[in-house]
Design a protein around this motif. Structure first.
Motif, PDB file in Angstrom:
ATOM      1  N   MET A  46       0.811  -1.213   0.000  1.00  0.00           N
ATOM      2  CA  MET A  46       0.000   0.000   0.000  1.00  0.00           C
ATOM      3  C   MET A  46       0.848   1.269   0.000  1.00  0.00           C
ATOM      4  SD  MET A  46      -3.213   0.687  -0.256  1.00  0.00           S
ATOM      5  CE  MET A  46      -4.064  -0.732   0.356  1.00  0.00           C
ATOM      6  N   GLU A  47       2.064   1.190   0.498  1.00  0.00           N
ATOM      7  CA  GLU A  47       2.968   2.344   0.523  1.00  0.00           C
ATOM      8  C   GLU A  47       3.294   2.845  -0.886  1.00  0.00           C
ATOM      9  OE1 GLU A  47       4.614   3.842   3.327  1.00  0.00           O
ATOM     10  OE2 GLU A  47       3.164   2.734   4.542  1.00  0.00           O
ATOM     11  N   LYS A  48       3.263   1.945  -1.861  1.00  0.00           N
ATOM     12  CA  LYS A  48       3.607   2.302  -3.240  1.00  0.00           C
ATOM     13  C   LYS A  48       2.399   2.762  -4.050  1.00  0.00           C
ATOM     14  CE  LYS A  48       7.609  -0.723  -3.534  1.00  0.00           C
ATOM     15  NZ  LYS A  48       8.182  -1.922  -4.172  1.00  0.00           N
ATOM     16  N   CYS A  49       1.199   2.705  -3.464  1.00  0.00           N
ATOM     17  CA  CYS A  49      -0.011   3.106  -4.179  1.00  0.00           C
ATOM     18  C   CYS A  49      -0.003   4.615  -4.400  1.00  0.00           C
ATOM     19  CB  CYS A  49      -1.259   2.700  -3.392  1.00  0.00           C
ATOM     20  SG  CYS A  49      -2.800   3.171  -4.206  1.00  0.00           S
ATOM     21  N   ARG A  50      -0.262   5.023  -5.643  1.00  0.00           N
ATOM     22  CA  ARG A  50      -0.262   6.440  -6.015  1.00  0.00           C
ATOM     23  C   ARG A  50      -1.655   7.058  -5.917  1.00  0.00           C
ATOM     24  NH1 ARG A  50       2.929   5.311 -11.613  1.00  0.00           N
ATOM     25  NH2 ARG A  50       4.746   4.322 -10.695  1.00  0.00           N
ATOM     26  N   GLY A  51      -2.661   6.229  -5.725  1.00  0.00           N
ATOM     27  CA  GLY A  51      -4.025   6.720  -5.629  1.00  0.00           C
ATOM     28  C   GLY A  51      -4.638   7.096  -6.957  1.00  0.00           C
ATOM     29  N   CYS A  52      -4.117   6.584  -8.056  1.00  0.00           N
ATOM     30  CA  CYS A  52      -4.592   6.946  -9.395  1.00  0.00           C
ATOM     31  C   CYS A  52      -5.975   6.372  -9.698  1.00  0.00           C
ATOM     32  CB  CYS A  52      -3.595   6.510 -10.457  1.00  0.00           C
ATOM     33  SG  CYS A  52      -3.440   4.719 -10.637  1.00  0.00           S
ATOM     34  N   ALA A  53      -6.336   5.294  -9.027  1.00  0.00           N
ATOM     35  CA  ALA A  53      -7.629   4.622  -9.161  1.00  0.00           C
ATOM     36  C   ALA A  53      -7.852   3.986 -10.537  1.00  0.00           C
ATOM     37  CB  ALA A  53      -8.781   5.558  -8.822  1.00  0.00           C
ATOM     38  N   LEU A  54      -6.802   3.762 -11.292  1.00  0.00           N
ATOM     39  CA  LEU A  54      -6.960   3.065 -12.572  1.00  0.00           C
ATOM     40  C   LEU A  54      -7.518   1.659 -12.369  1.00  0.00           C
ATOM     41  CD1 LEU A  54      -3.751   4.136 -14.526  1.00  0.00           C
ATOM     42  CD2 LEU A  54      -6.108   4.796 -15.006  1.00  0.00           C
ATOM     43  N   CYS A  55      -7.107   1.019 -11.299  1.00  0.00           N
ATOM     44  CA  CYS A  55      -7.602  -0.328 -11.002  1.00  0.00           C
ATOM     45  C   CYS A  55      -9.116  -0.315 -10.828  1.00  0.00           C
ATOM     46  CB  CYS A  55      -6.917  -0.891  -9.764  1.00  0.00           C
ATOM     47  SG  CYS A  55      -7.100   0.107  -8.263  1.00  0.00           S
ATOM     48  N   ALA A  56      -9.620   0.679 -10.112  1.00  0.00           N
ATOM     49  CA  ALA A  56     -11.060   0.779  -9.868  1.00  0.00           C
ATOM     50  C   ALA A  56     -11.817   1.120 -11.141  1.00  0.00           C
ATOM     51  CB  ALA A  56     -11.331   1.832  -8.799  1.00  0.00           C
ATOM     52  N   ARG A  57     -11.243   1.952 -11.982  1.00  0.00           N
ATOM     53  CA  ARG A  57     -11.927   2.366 -13.213  1.00  0.00           C
ATOM     54  C   ARG A  57     -12.094   1.227 -14.210  1.00  0.00           C
ATOM     55  NH1 ARG A  57      -8.759   7.646 -14.702  1.00  0.00           N
ATOM     56  NH2 ARG A  57      -8.114   7.916 -12.569  1.00  0.00           N
ATOM     57  N   VAL A  58     -11.143   0.297 -14.251  1.00  0.00           N
ATOM     58  CA  VAL A  58     -11.241  -0.799 -15.225  1.00  0.00           C
ATOM     59  C   VAL A  58     -12.039  -1.993 -14.704  1.00  0.00           C
ATOM     60  CG1 VAL A  58      -9.090  -0.173 -16.377  1.00  0.00           C
ATOM     61  CG2 VAL A  58      -9.064  -1.928 -14.602  1.00  0.00           C
ATOM     62  N   CYS A  59     -12.335  -2.025 -13.422  1.00  0.00           N
ATOM     63  CA  CYS A  59     -13.029  -3.182 -12.839  1.00  0.00           C
ATOM     64  C   CYS A  59     -14.495  -3.206 -13.279  1.00  0.00           C
ATOM     65  CB  CYS A  59     -12.952  -3.142 -11.318  1.00  0.00           C
ATOM     66  SG  CYS A  59     -13.772  -4.565 -10.564  1.00  0.00           S
ATOM     67  N   PRO A  60     -14.899  -4.250 -14.002  1.00  0.00           N
ATOM     68  CA  PRO A  60     -16.277  -4.320 -14.493  1.00  0.00           C
ATOM     69  C   PRO A  60     -17.300  -4.660 -13.409  1.00  0.00           C
ATOM     70  CG  PRO A  60     -15.097  -6.299 -15.110  1.00  0.00           C
ATOM     71  CD  PRO A  60     -14.092  -5.370 -14.466  1.00  0.00           C
ATOM     72  N   ASP A  61     -16.844  -5.105 -12.253  1.00  0.00           N
ATOM     73  CA  ASP A  61     -17.754  -5.552 -11.200  1.00  0.00           C
ATOM     74  C   ASP A  61     -17.758  -4.643  -9.965  1.00  0.00           C
ATOM     75  OD1 ASP A  61     -18.681  -7.968 -12.532  1.00  0.00           O
ATOM     76  OD2 ASP A  61     -16.607  -8.627 -12.329  1.00  0.00           O
ATOM     77  N   LEU A  62     -17.159  -3.468 -10.082  1.00  0.00           N
ATOM     78  CA  LEU A  62     -17.134  -2.496  -8.977  1.00  0.00           C
ATOM     79  C   LEU A  62     -16.589  -3.105  -7.682  1.00  0.00           C
ATOM     80  CD1 LEU A  62     -20.595  -0.845  -9.668  1.00  0.00           C
ATOM     81  CD2 LEU A  62     -18.363  -0.099 -10.478  1.00  0.00           C
ATOM     82  N   VAL A  63     -15.513  -3.869  -7.828  1.00  0.00           N
ATOM     83  CA  VAL A  63     -14.882  -4.523  -6.690  1.00  0.00           C
ATOM     84  C   VAL A  63     -14.006  -3.549  -5.900  1.00  0.00           C
ATOM     85  CG1 VAL A  63     -13.192  -6.308  -6.059  1.00  0.00           C
ATOM     86  CG2 VAL A  63     -14.908  -6.778  -7.815  1.00  0.00           C
ATOM     87  N   ILE A  64     -13.411  -2.571  -6.586  1.00  0.00           N
ATOM     88  CA  ILE A  64     -12.359  -1.751  -5.994  1.00  0.00           C
ATOM     89  C   ILE A  64     -12.821  -0.321  -5.749  1.00  0.00           C
ATOM     90  CG2 ILE A  64      -9.976  -0.968  -6.254  1.00  0.00           C
ATOM     91  CD1 ILE A  64      -9.750  -3.275  -8.401  1.00  0.00           C
ATOM     92  N   GLU A  65     -12.458   0.184  -4.567  1.00  0.00           N
ATOM     93  CA  GLU A  65     -12.709   1.577  -4.217  1.00  0.00           C
ATOM     94  C   GLU A  65     -11.388   2.161  -3.712  1.00  0.00           C
ATOM     95  OE1 GLU A  65     -15.255   4.109  -0.938  1.00  0.00           O
ATOM     96  OE2 GLU A  65     -15.871   2.067  -1.420  1.00  0.00           O
ATOM     97  N   VAL A  66     -11.038   3.348  -4.188  1.00  0.00           N
ATOM     98  CA  VAL A  66      -9.802   3.989  -3.759  1.00  0.00           C
ATOM     99  C   VAL A  66     -10.160   5.254  -2.985  1.00  0.00           C
ATOM    100  CG1 VAL A  66      -7.620   5.034  -4.485  1.00  0.00           C
ATOM    101  CG2 VAL A  66      -8.546   3.077  -5.744  1.00  0.00           C
ATOM    102  N   GLU A  67      -9.711   5.302  -1.736  1.00  0.00           N
ATOM    103  CA  GLU A  67      -9.924   6.460  -0.892  1.00  0.00           C
ATOM    104  C   GLU A  67      -8.627   7.246  -0.829  1.00  0.00           C
ATOM    105  OE1 GLU A  67     -11.185   5.102   2.916  1.00  0.00           O
ATOM    106  OE2 GLU A  67     -13.165   4.518   2.204  1.00  0.00           O
ATOM    107  N   LYS A  68      -8.731   8.552  -0.990  1.00  0.00           N
ATOM    108  CA  LYS A  68      -7.535   9.385  -0.924  1.00  0.00           C
ATOM    109  C   LYS A  68      -7.460  10.106   0.391  1.00  0.00           C
ATOM    110  CE  LYS A  68      -6.962   9.931  -5.807  1.00  0.00           C
ATOM    111  NZ  LYS A  68      -6.742  10.790  -6.922  1.00  0.00           N
TER     112      LYS A  68
END
Length: 68
Positions: A46-68
């Motif tokens: 998690m320390e390397k996460c940039r918070g770009c939320a690209l992972c959440a945007r491509v997920c077709p099943d709304l699995v991922i949420e990115v909190e800044k």
């Protein structure tokens, strides 16, 4: 620091999030299966996460949420 939250029970293991992560920290957890029988996606560092939320945007099943 951003926080990535996975609704693992919804994950179907499509791996789109792993391909989208520019930091390469979203991977499939090969050590376990979710209730649907798929390996869920997780963040390895998690320390390397940039918070770009690209992972959440491509997920077709709304699995991922990115909190800044």
């Amino acid at each position: 620091m951003p926080k990535v939250i996975f609704r693992e029970e919804r994950c179907k293991g499509c791996r789109l999030c792993t391909a989208a992560c520019p930091a390469g920290i979203v991977v499939m957890d090969e050590s376990r299966l979710n209730a649907k029988g798929f390996q869920p996606a997780v963040v390895t560092d998690m320390e390397k996460c940039r918070g770009c939320a690209l992972c959440a945007r491509v997920c077709p099943d709304l699995v991922i949420e990115v909190e800044k």
